[in-house]
Every structure is written in structure tokens, then in C-alpha cells.
Design an enzyme around this catalytic site. Structure first.
Site, PDB file in Angstrom:
ATOM      1  N   ASP A  56       0.779  -1.233   0.000  1.00 58.43           N
ATOM      2  CA  ASP A  56       0.000   0.000   0.000  1.00 58.43           C
ATOM      3  C   ASP A  56       0.817   1.293   0.000  1.00 58.43           C
ATOM      4  OD1 ASP A  56      -1.601  -2.125   0.708  1.00 58.43           O
ATOM      5  OD2 ASP A  56      -2.483  -1.173   2.450  1.00 58.43           O
ATOM      6  N   GLN A  72       4.115   0.494   2.276  1.00 56.27           N
ATOM      7  CA  GLN A  72       4.350  -0.739   3.011  1.00 56.27           C
ATOM      8  C   GLN A  72       5.515  -1.503   2.375  1.00 56.27           C
ATOM      9  OE1 GLN A  72       1.717  -2.251   5.773  1.00 56.27           O
ATOM     10  NE2 GLN A  72       2.555  -0.192   5.951  1.00 56.27           N
ATOM     11  N   ARG A 187      -8.317  -0.896  11.217  1.00 56.62           N
ATOM     12  CA  ARG A 187      -7.044  -0.410  10.697  1.00 56.62           C
ATOM     13  C   ARG A 187      -7.216   0.721   9.676  1.00 56.62           C
ATOM     14  NH1 ARG A 187      -7.703  -5.777   9.186  1.00 56.62           N
ATOM     15  NH2 ARG A 187      -8.037  -6.237   6.976  1.00 56.62           N
ATOM     16  N   GLU A 247     -11.121  -1.861   3.533  1.00 63.93           N
ATOM     17  CA  GLU A 247      -9.775  -1.423   3.861  1.00 63.93           C
ATOM     18  C   GLU A 247      -9.463  -0.054   3.264  1.00 63.93           C
ATOM     19  OE1 GLU A 247      -6.976  -5.074   4.511  1.00 63.93           O
ATOM     20  OE2 GLU A 247      -7.646  -5.118   2.430  1.00 63.93           O
TER      21      GLU A 247
END
Length: 496
Positions: A56, A72, A187, A247
Site C-alpha cells: 500500500d 508498506q 485499521r 480497507e
């Protein structure tokens, strides 16, 4: 094989049963730089680390005259695990320099087992990061919360304007989801400031109901309170799984509306509509998919001119064994400018900064443009086509293979549609369409009429090939083709 973090999280219980070790120890030995540089499948003008796994985009920001991209990253191998925030800096969103890792797990901290995704913000002239920290639960926590991983929201503040050093707030600022909700996942914060309050959506899912986004607020970025469920699965999602989490949510104004983006089921979705700022309610009016291909977990930022820029993680579409052996996995999409059409739908175009990479422009029309060749799979092509009463097909393939990597086609029986890999998409551009393709190593990013985006991965064996674009069918329907070789952003494919 497309994989989202949801798949990885679902497998953590298995990984937790293995002997204590870094996830990266399962990866193949790190490949030498020379081998990576010679890999013809590596892109030449997309951002990716010199080696190893990335996913990501996190907290892209234009700050003090430079663009900063965090993402990431696994420093130990080309498979997912041991999540850090890598850092790259650019003056134009195209040419990048890699800097030292920005955030790493803190032993004993709320992020001891991974620094997951989040967003940058600016408070009192200082850049901060709000991110998800993960750690393994104690035996008591595992029984109480029924989870193999504890997710909490954390903050780090930059120590300098170069954003090369950060100091973390010791404890999580949002330690757990609301106790009254039975959630799947917690998250990916994405804070924004409104009046005297900071707000952040947080990715989640409600047991028995599916994906959801939770809204929190704070006056000081330290003490947060749950407001309400900001968005959740509606009828346009016909099914859900126990692991359904919306997400990487982000909420921002664009034109005369607001946009909510999130990722689930392997795709990145958008909704546009009206925001009631008093009651903190979002009323979606239109919805769609940001990119129909290998594109996930997008983030946005404002550029130097105030344009809303979209970035996405372009995933691998090969097996984990193959990208582990290659020594690298994933890349960042090219920057895309987002705009709002009058009907509330989104429009996309690759940012103008990419034009600086063009060289050797050529153009043709009709029968003279039936074959376009992009050396080293490193180029851009632009087609203007007429959707009339004749069928046509544009085929992307290599110059030494019979494999077809991608097709764009038209069937006059469905004159309102363009087909990408034989999947139909409606396009409201009259009888003429514009097809723009960026080909780079093992990816092609296609945008049709500014309305349809498709990031397609392709792979081949052996030495470097050229990309061929072959026009099949009615030559008169090909109004114009332009194409360019693209200048690599580094001398060795390592994009450093």
C-alpha cells in the site's frame, strides 16, 4: 495471483504457530542488484523499491517543495511480512530517490509486529503520521478478543522537514474498536481537520453484515471518541465473507461533492455524494470501481497545484513462488489526477508530469498504424477510435511470443461499450473513444475516455521483448495513433 492484506491477515494464525522468526526468513535469499537490474519484467518508470516486497501507498504528501511517498515494505524479502514504512522523495512525482525506512516496528510497542497502513497530516507546521500498529495478543487477549493480531491506531511526528526521522507517541491513541460492535479488522486511519476537530475513518467490518467504516473524532489527535458507523455494505455488494473489511478508507472533497474510497474483494471502490458536515453523515449518490485490474489500497494527496492525485498499489498476478524468486514484488501506479464530472462520476488522467518522459514521438492513422512497437516494453500509446458499424480489436503482445497480454475491442452490436479483455464497459463519449496505454516492463495501465481504468500485469520468459500493439479489424475506425518511447527514470531499473 492477486493478494490483498485481508488474505494475509487471514493466514496469520497459521504463521503464529510457526517457530518465532521473521516472516522474511521464508523468502528466498536476497538477489544481487545486478540480477534485479537485468530482469526485463521490472518496470523502468514506475516507483518501486530496489528489491523486496512492497504494497500500500501510505501518506503521500507534498511538503516544502517536494513529494514524499511512504509505502508498506518488507526489508527482508520479496514476500509479505515484517511491515515497515519505506520512504521515497521526488520533485515531480515521477523521478524518485529512495531514503532510509521511515517507520519500523518498536519492540514491546503497539506496533511490535508491524507498522501497517495510514496517512500523513500536518499539525502546527509539523508533519505527522497516523497508522495502524499490530502486535501478537497475550493469551488472555486472544481469548477475549478472538483475534490472532491486535490492531490499534498510532501516531508518529516528524523531527525535521526532510521527514527522515520520526518520534512515535508511545501508546496507541485508539487502542481498540468500540466494545459494543463485533468487528472484523480495525485499521488504516486517514485523518482530516474540520473546524476544531480532527476526524478519521477506520477500516472495519461488522460481523454478520460485512464491510464498514467507523468514524472517530478528536480535538488534539491524542484522545479519540467513536462517533458512528460512517459507511457500510449496501445492496450493490451482493455477498460478503467473514473476512470482509473495507480497507484503506479515505474521505475528501472534490468539486462540489465528497468522495469516499475504500478497498475490498481485491478491488478499490469509490462513492461520491453529499456530506452533511453538521451531522457527519455521507449520502452517496454514485459509485464505481477505481481500477478494474491489479490495483488496490489507493491513497490520494494534493499536488503543488491543488490537484487531487490518486496512487495505487499495483499487485503481482503471478504466484508468490515466482515473485519470491524474482526478488521483488509490486509497484506504485503512475500518479492519476482525479476530477469530478457533472453527473458525480469520477474522471482520471495520468498526471502531466509523466509527459517529460516521452521521446521519439510518432503518429499515424488507419492502415498506416496497424502495428505500433514500443522497445523494451517501455512506452506510451494514445489511440483515437471511432465506434461505428465495424468491429475492431487492439491487441497487446510481445514481439517474440504468441501470447496475448491485453485486448481492447469493440462490437458494433453494443455501440455504447468498449471491451477490455472481453469485459464490457459503458463509455459516454459519443461515437469516438480515446484509449491511452502506459506499458512498462510487466504492466500496462490503460485509461479509456478518462472513465475506465485497468492495470494489467503480463509476464513472459526469457530475454527482453518489445511490446507490439496490433490493430485488427476495420482500419477506417482507427482515426489516429500516437506513440512514444519513455525515458527510464534510472539507469539500472532499480528506480533509485
Amino acid at each position: 495471483m492477486n493478494q490483498s492484506r485481508r488474505n494475509f491477515l487471514a493466514s496469520i494464525a497459521v504463521a503464529a504457530a510457526l517457530p518465532p522468526a521473521s516472516f522474511a526468513e521464508a523468502s528466498a535469499a536476497l538477489r544481487p542488484a545486478a540480477a534485479l537490474a537485468q530482469d526485463p519484467l521490472r518496470p523502468q518508470y514506475h516507483l518501486l523499491p530496489a528489491r523486496n516486497w512492497m504494497n500500500d501507498p501510505n501518506g503521500p504528501i507534498f511538503w516544502k517543495g517536494k513529494y514524499h511517498m511512504f509505502f508498506q515494505y518488507n526489508p527482508g524479502g520479496a514476500i509479505w511480512g515484517d511491515m515497515h514504512w519505506a520512504h521515497a522523495v521526488s520533485e515531480d512525482m515521477i523521478h524518485w530517490k529512495h531514503l532510509p525506512v521511515a517507520l519500523a516496528p518498536t519492540p514491546g510497542g503497539p506496533d511490535a509486529d508491524g507498522v501497517f497502513s495510514g496517512t500523513t497530516f500536518v499539525k502546527d507546521g509539523r508533519v505527522g503520521m497516523m497508522f495502524t500498529g499490530v502486535r501478537k495478543p497475550t493469551p488472555e487477549e486472544e481469548v477475549l478478543r478472538g483475534s490472532s493480531l491486535i490492531e490499534s491506531q498510532c501516531i508518529a511526528m516528524a523531527d525535521n522537514d526532510e521527514l527522515t526521522s520520526f518520534t512515535k507517541v508511545k501508546d496507541a491513541v485508539i487502542a481498540a474498536p468500540p466494545p459494543q460492535l463485533q468487528t472484523n479488522g480495525f485499521r488504516d486511519p486517514s485523518p482530516w481537520k474540520q473546524g476544531d476537530w480532527w476526524y478519521t475513518p477506520i477500516a472495519s467490518g461488522i460481523a454478520g453484515a460485512g464491510g464498514a467504516i467507523l468514524l472517530y473524532r478528536s480535538r488534539d489527535l491524542r484522545q479519540w471518541e467513536f462517533v458512528h458507523i460512517f459507511a457500510q455494505r449496501q445492496q450493490w455488494f451482493e455477498a460478503y465473507t467473514p473476512w470482509d473489511v473495507w480497507e484503506c478508507p479515505e474521505f475528501f472533497p472534490l468539486g462540489d461533492r465528497h468522495v469516499l474510497i475504500f478497498s475490498t474483494y481485491g478491488k478499490a471502490f469509490w462513492q461520491t455524494g453529499r456530506f452533511d458536515a453538521e451531522r457527519l453523515l455521507f449520502h452517496p449518490e454514485q459509485q464505481g470501481i477505481l481500477d478494474h485490474g491489479s490495483f488496490y489500497a489507493p491513497k490520494t494527496q494534493l499536488d503543488a497545484h491543488g490537484n487531487r492525485i490518486l496512487w495505487g498499489w499495483i499487485q503481482e498476478a503471478r504466484s508468490s513462488a515466482e515473485y519470491d524468486a524474482a526478488g521483488w514484488s509490486g509497484m506504485m501506479s503512475l500518479p492519476r489526477v482525479l476530477t469530478m464530472a457533472n453527473d458525480g462520476t469520477l474522471r482520471y488522467r495520468v498526471a502531466d508530469e509523466a509527459l517529460a518522459l516521452r521521446k521519439l514521438e510518432r503518429s499515424a492513422a488507419g492502415a498506416d498504424a496497424t502495428t505500433v512497437k514500443l522497445e523494451n516494453c517501455c512506452g506510451e500509446a494514445l489511440y483515437r477510435v471511432h465506434r461505428g458499424d465495424k468491429a475492431f480489436r487492439l491487441v497487446l503482445r510481445g514481439d517474440r511470443t504468441n501470447d496475448i497480454w491485453m485486448t481492447v475491442s469493440y462490437d458494433p452490436a453494443h455501440s455504447e461499450q468498449i471491451q477490455l479483455d472481453y469485459r464490457p464497459f459503458e463509455t459516454a463519449s459519443g461515437g469516438t473513444s480515446e484509449v491511452r496505454l502506459h506499458v512498462d516492463g510487466s504492466v500496462v495501465e490503460i485509461i479509456v475516455d478518462g472513465q475506465i481504468a485497468w492495470s494489467r500485469r503480463f509476464y513472459y520468459k526469457g530475454a527482453q521483448q518489445a511490446a507490439l500493439l496490433k490493430w485488427e479489424g476495420d482500419a477506417a475506425s482507427l482515426l489516429e495513433a500516437k506513440w512514444w518511447q519513455m525515458k527510464p527514470i534510472s539507469a539500472d531499473r532499480l528506480t533509485t
